[in-house]
Write a protein that holds these residues in place. Structure first.
Motif, short mmCIF file in Angstrom:
data_model
loop_
_atom_site.label_atom_id
_atom_site.label_comp_id
_atom_site.label_asym_id
_atom_site.label_seq_id
_atom_site.Cartn_x
_atom_site.Cartn_y
_atom_site.Cartn_z
N TRP A 171 0.72 -1.23 -0.01
CA TRP A 171 -0.11 -0.08 0.11
C TRP A 171 0.67 1.35 -0.15
O TRP A 171 0.49 2.29 -0.49
N SER A 172 1.95 1.20 0.61
CA SER A 172 2.66 2.50 0.69
C SER A 172 3.33 2.97 -0.56
O SER A 172 3.34 4.22 -0.93
N TYR A 173 3.41 1.80 -1.63
CA TYR A 173 4.05 2.40 -2.88
C TYR A 173 2.74 2.94 -3.65
O TYR A 173 2.98 3.72 -4.38
N LYS A 174 1.50 2.64 -3.41
CA LYS A 174 0.47 3.13 -4.19
C LYS A 174 0.27 4.48 -3.57
O LYS A 174 -0.10 5.42 -4.38
N VAL A 175 0.37 4.64 -2.20
CA VAL A 175 0.06 6.04 -1.66
C VAL A 175 1.18 7.17 -2.16
O VAL A 175 0.81 8.15 -2.53
N LEU A 176 2.51 6.44 -2.35
CA LEU A 176 3.60 7.22 -2.76
C LEU A 176 3.26 7.66 -4.30
O LEU A 176 3.45 8.96 -4.64
N ILE A 227 10.08 13.60 -0.59
CA ILE A 227 11.74 13.71 -0.06
C ILE A 227 11.68 13.37 1.54
O ILE A 227 12.83 12.55 1.60
N LEU A 228 10.63 13.16 2.21
CA LEU A 228 10.76 12.72 3.53
C LEU A 228 10.73 11.42 3.59
O LEU A 228 11.44 10.71 4.34
N LYS A 229 9.92 10.78 2.86
CA LYS A 229 9.92 9.31 2.76
C LYS A 229 11.46 8.71 2.32
O LYS A 229 11.90 7.70 2.76
N GLY A 230 11.90 9.22 1.29
CA GLY A 230 13.25 8.91 0.87
C GLY A 230 14.50 8.86 1.71
O GLY A 230 15.22 8.24 2.12
N PHE A 231 14.26 9.93 2.57
CA PHE A 231 15.25 10.42 3.66
C PHE A 231 14.86 9.44 4.86
O PHE A 231 16.00 8.70 5.37
N PHE A 263 5.66 16.42 -3.07
CA PHE A 263 6.87 16.50 -3.22
C PHE A 263 7.70 16.47 -1.89
O PHE A 263 8.83 15.52 -1.56
N SER A 264 7.23 17.03 -1.03
CA SER A 264 7.68 17.30 0.56
C SER A 264 7.83 15.78 1.20
O SER A 264 8.44 15.34 1.75
N MET A 297 2.99 11.36 -5.81
CA MET A 297 3.67 11.79 -6.97
C MET A 297 3.06 12.38 -8.09
O MET A 297 3.25 13.18 -8.84
N ALA A 298 1.59 11.86 -8.27
CA ALA A 298 0.77 12.08 -9.33
C ALA A 298 0.25 13.59 -9.03
O ALA A 298 -0.18 14.16 -10.31
N THR A 299 0.12 13.94 -7.84
CA THR A 299 -0.25 15.27 -7.54
C THR A 299 1.01 16.23 -8.03
O THR A 299 0.46 17.38 -8.41
#
Length: 170
Positions: A1-6, A53-57, A49-50, A10-12
């Protein structure tokens, strides 16, 4: 689910900000945030975007720190406040810098959510100035308007650079 939410977040980013102005206005009106600074800053900070970035960090943080904290008996909240938040100051400073720049330079959104003249951003005032004065005066006001952004960047620069340099030294 986390990738679908991400992926949804990102689509926004594919749509311009003008598409979301009316839904954001309605949401801020329902929350009672119109004519406040929160109405300018929160939508700029809480965007796709924020969060990306936070998820990647957060994914790049070493799992060993959290395992050792749980072995020492630290709760989830204590682990968050004592490990995650101090390590996250560079990325939070970057997001704060982006939110400030976006809110400070907002024209249409600021005019939409802040109808009181006392709450207008400087870009709305410069637009009003443009209607009455010549081009050199408007350009001089734009140079003066760039000073606060430069000051905020210089204050955030040390924190952001520390976040880039420190992980390399480990």
């Amino acid at each position: 689910w986390s990738y679908k939410v991400l992926f949804f977040l990102m689509a926004t980013m594919a749509f311009p900000g003008e598409v979301t102005q009316i839904p954001a206005f309605l949401m801020l009106r329902d929350l009672g945030f119109l004519n406040t600074f929160a109405a300018l800053v929160i939508p700029a900070a809480a965007n796709g975007f924020s969060i990306f970035i936070l998820k990647g960090f957060f994914d790049s943080l070493p799992k060993d720190l959290y395992e050792s904290a749980s072995l020492d008996g630290a709760s989830e909240l204590r682990t968050f406040w004592n490990i995650t938040v101090p390590l996250s100051t560079p990325i939070l400073a970057y997001i704060a810098l982006g939110a400030f720049t976006s809110a400070y330079g907002a024209f249409m959104f600021a005019l939409l959510v802040c109808q009181k003249q006392s709450m207008w951003t400087i870009m709305v005032y410069i637009y009003q100035l443009q209607q009455s004065y010549s081009v050199p005066i408007v350009f001089a006001s734009l140079v003066i308007a760039a000073v606060p952004t430069l000051l905020v960047f210089t204050l955030c620069q040390n924190v952001i650079m520390r976040g880039i340099v420190v992980p390399v030294e480990k």
